[in-house]
Design a protein around this motif. Structure first.
Motif, PDB file in Angstrom:
ATOM      1  N   ASN A 158       0.844  -1.189   0.000  1.00 15.86           N
ATOM      2  CA  ASN A 158       0.000   0.000   0.000  1.00 15.86           C
ATOM      3  C   ASN A 158       0.882   1.241   0.000  1.00 15.86           C
ATOM      4  O   ASN A 158       1.958   1.249   0.599  1.00 15.86           O
ATOM      5  CB  ASN A 158      -0.927   0.030   1.206  1.00 15.86           C
ATOM      6  CG  ASN A 158      -0.194  -0.032   2.533  1.00 15.86           C
ATOM      7  OD1 ASN A 158       0.507  -1.009   2.815  1.00 15.86           O
ATOM      8  ND2 ASN A 158      -0.352   0.984   3.353  1.00 15.86           N
ATOM      9  N   PHE A 159       0.425   2.304  -0.675  1.00 16.56           N
ATOM     10  CA  PHE A 159       1.190   3.544  -0.698  1.00 16.56           C
ATOM     11  C   PHE A 159       0.686   4.540   0.331  1.00 16.56           C
ATOM     12  O   PHE A 159       1.325   5.562   0.589  1.00 16.56           O
ATOM     13  CB  PHE A 159       1.184   4.166  -2.099  1.00 16.56           C
ATOM     14  CG  PHE A 159      -0.186   4.541  -2.604  1.00 16.56           C
ATOM     15  CD1 PHE A 159      -0.744   5.777  -2.329  1.00 16.56           C
ATOM     16  CD2 PHE A 159      -0.930   3.641  -3.372  1.00 16.56           C
ATOM     17  CE1 PHE A 159      -2.001   6.117  -2.798  1.00 16.56           C
ATOM     18  CE2 PHE A 159      -2.195   3.983  -3.846  1.00 16.56           C
ATOM     19  CZ  PHE A 159      -2.724   5.216  -3.552  1.00 16.56           C
ATOM     20  N   HIS A 160      -0.471   4.266   0.943  1.00 19.57           N
ATOM     21  CA  HIS A 160      -1.010   5.109   2.007  1.00 19.57           C
ATOM     22  C   HIS A 160      -1.639   4.218   3.065  1.00 19.57           C
ATOM     23  O   HIS A 160      -2.212   3.168   2.759  1.00 19.57           O
ATOM     24  CB  HIS A 160      -2.058   6.085   1.454  1.00 19.57           C
ATOM     25  CG  HIS A 160      -2.376   7.209   2.390  1.00 19.57           C
ATOM     26  ND1 HIS A 160      -3.210   7.055   3.479  1.00 19.57           N
ATOM     27  CD2 HIS A 160      -1.959   8.505   2.413  1.00 19.57           C
ATOM     28  CE1 HIS A 160      -3.301   8.205   4.127  1.00 19.57           C
ATOM     29  NE2 HIS A 160      -2.555   9.107   3.509  1.00 19.57           N
ATOM     30  N   THR A 217      -5.162  -1.125  -4.372  1.00 21.31           N
ATOM     31  CA  THR A 217      -4.224  -1.802  -5.268  1.00 21.31           C
ATOM     32  C   THR A 217      -4.408  -1.312  -6.697  1.00 21.31           C
ATOM     33  O   THR A 217      -3.418  -1.053  -7.410  1.00 21.31           O
ATOM     34  CB  THR A 217      -4.434  -3.323  -5.204  1.00 21.31           C
ATOM     35  OG1 THR A 217      -4.122  -3.781  -3.886  1.00 21.31           O
ATOM     36  CG2 THR A 217      -3.565  -4.055  -6.206  1.00 21.31           C
ATOM     37  N   CYS A 218      -5.652  -1.169  -7.128  1.00 28.14           N
ATOM     38  CA  CYS A 218      -5.910  -0.673  -8.482  1.00 28.14           C
ATOM     39  C   CYS A 218      -5.474   0.784  -8.634  1.00 28.14           C
ATOM     40  O   CYS A 218      -4.960   1.177  -9.694  1.00 28.14           O
ATOM     41  CB  CYS A 218      -7.393  -0.809  -8.812  1.00 28.14           C
ATOM     42  SG  CYS A 218      -7.941  -2.528  -9.014  1.00 28.14           S
ATOM     43  N   ALA A 219      -5.655   1.593  -7.582  1.00 29.52           N
ATOM     44  CA  ALA A 219      -5.206   2.985  -7.635  1.00 29.52           C
ATOM     45  C   ALA A 219      -3.691   3.059  -7.770  1.00 29.52           C
ATOM     46  O   ALA A 219      -3.159   3.917  -8.502  1.00 29.52           O
ATOM     47  CB  ALA A 219      -5.667   3.737  -6.387  1.00 29.52           C
ATOM     48  N   LEU A 220      -2.983   2.172  -7.082  1.00 26.98           N
ATOM     49  CA  LEU A 220      -1.529   2.099  -7.217  1.00 26.98           C
ATOM     50  C   LEU A 220      -1.145   1.759  -8.649  1.00 26.98           C
ATOM     51  O   LEU A 220      -0.298   2.433  -9.263  1.00 26.98           O
ATOM     52  CB  LEU A 220      -0.984   1.043  -6.245  1.00 26.98           C
ATOM     53  CG  LEU A 220       0.494   0.663  -6.363  1.00 26.98           C
ATOM     54  CD1 LEU A 220       1.390   1.875  -6.162  1.00 26.98           C
ATOM     55  CD2 LEU A 220       0.835  -0.437  -5.349  1.00 26.98           C
ATOM     56  N   TYR A 221      -1.766   0.730  -9.186  1.00 24.16           N
ATOM     57  CA  TYR A 221      -1.493   0.320 -10.573  1.00 24.16           C
ATOM     58  C   TYR A 221      -1.799   1.436 -11.568  1.00 24.16           C
ATOM     59  O   TYR A 221      -0.998   1.741 -12.458  1.00 24.16           O
ATOM     60  CB  TYR A 221      -2.306  -0.928 -10.890  1.00 24.16           C
ATOM     61  CG  TYR A 221      -2.540  -1.166 -12.358  1.00 24.16           C
ATOM     62  CD1 TYR A 221      -1.488  -1.451 -13.217  1.00 24.16           C
ATOM     63  CD2 TYR A 221      -3.833  -1.088 -12.882  1.00 24.16           C
ATOM     64  CE1 TYR A 221      -1.707  -1.655 -14.572  1.00 24.16           C
ATOM     65  CE2 TYR A 221      -4.062  -1.294 -14.227  1.00 24.16           C
ATOM     66  CZ  TYR A 221      -2.993  -1.569 -15.068  1.00 24.16           C
ATOM     67  OH  TYR A 221      -3.213  -1.760 -16.413  1.00 24.16           O
TER      68      TYR A 221
END
Length: 266
Positions: free
Chosen positions: A125-127, A205-209
């Motif tokens: 996760n980035f956040h 996860t989709c937002a990261l991608y």
């Protein structure tokens, strides 16, 4: 074969397997929180060792590397990782990070893109807001297994485990705090992977991608956050295929990737 190496003045357990570091592309394996480097080595070595030099290390307070009195912070872990890249690898490497290790890989790619060839982010996760609620009972099988693994390896002894758990949980509840704009600065081709019942929200996860300029996505069915343990052969094949393929991929019906202007990378 593993041994302790002085990394930033701290004896750090480093394990090197597969092909010699000087003769092949290097894959640096970054383990998850409250874990150790054996997890990713066990999952990926059988598939990757013939083609790559595999370098893994136990971060401070994990596995065979002793803890200090300092709290855990992802930026400090990124600094530790950069030192391993500079001292042990001595050239750009592919970074494969699981859970906390994936967060560390993101930070290394942002701070030192010159040291990164490609990224594989598994259950990362980035956040902090991207995590789903996690309940781990003190006597639950997961905690028991983690505690036993820690006791077998740690030079600090089994009695230090509660300290590491508290520092790890404090970290997970407060960091990271990156944005999609930060993620968009990562230029290296990046594979984002997660279990379909991951600790990380699927939307996150989709937002990261989707924020990555050069991203690929793999959602593994019937898998949890511990997908490298549950389905090691599949995870290894996905990683091997991604690291060994040209970028951008030559798909038959590109839509989003049709706008990618970067030349193919070997």
């Amino acid at each position: 074969m593993g041994d302790h190496v002085d990394v930033g003045g701290h004896p750090t357990w480093v394990d090197v397997r597969g092909r010699p570091v000087g003769d092949a592309q290097v894959v640096l394996l970054l383990h998850g929180g409250l874990s150790n480097c054996d997890l990713l080595l066990d999952a990926l070595e059988p598939t990757l060792a013939a083609r790559y030099a595999l370098v893994a290390f136990d971060r401070r307070g994990h596995g065979r590397t002793a803890d200090t009195s300092e709290p855990f912070h992802y930026e400090d872990m990124a600094t530790e990782t950069i030192r391993v890249l500079e001292q042990v690898v001595d050239r750009p490497a592919h970074l494969v990070g699981f859970s906390d290790g994936g967060i560390v890989a993101i930070l290394v790619a942002l701070r030192r893109p010159d040291l990164v060839r490609r990224l594989v982010l598994i259950g990362a996760n980035f956040h902090v807001d991207g995590l789903r609620p996690l309940e781990l009972g003190e006597d639950g099988p997961q905690v028991t297994a983690i505690a036993e693994s820690y006791a077998q390896r740690s030079p600090d002894g089994a009695e230090h485990f509660p300290v590491v758990v508290e520092k790890g949980l404090t970290l997970m509840r407060s960091e990271p705090t990156l944005s999609t704009a930060d993620v968009a600065r990562i230029g290296a081709p990046t594979l984002v992977m997660a279990g379909d019942d991951d600790l990380v929200e699927l939307s996150h996860t989709c937002a990261l991608y989707e924020a990555l300029p050069a991203g690929a996505l793999a959602v593994v069915p019937a898998a949890s956050h511990l997908v490298p343990v549950e389905k090691p052969d599949l995870v290894a094949r996905l990683v091997d295929d991604f690291l060994g393929s040209a970028w951008p991929p030559a798909t038959m019906m590109p839509i989003g990737r049709a706008r990618e202007a970067a030349p193919a990378q070997p």
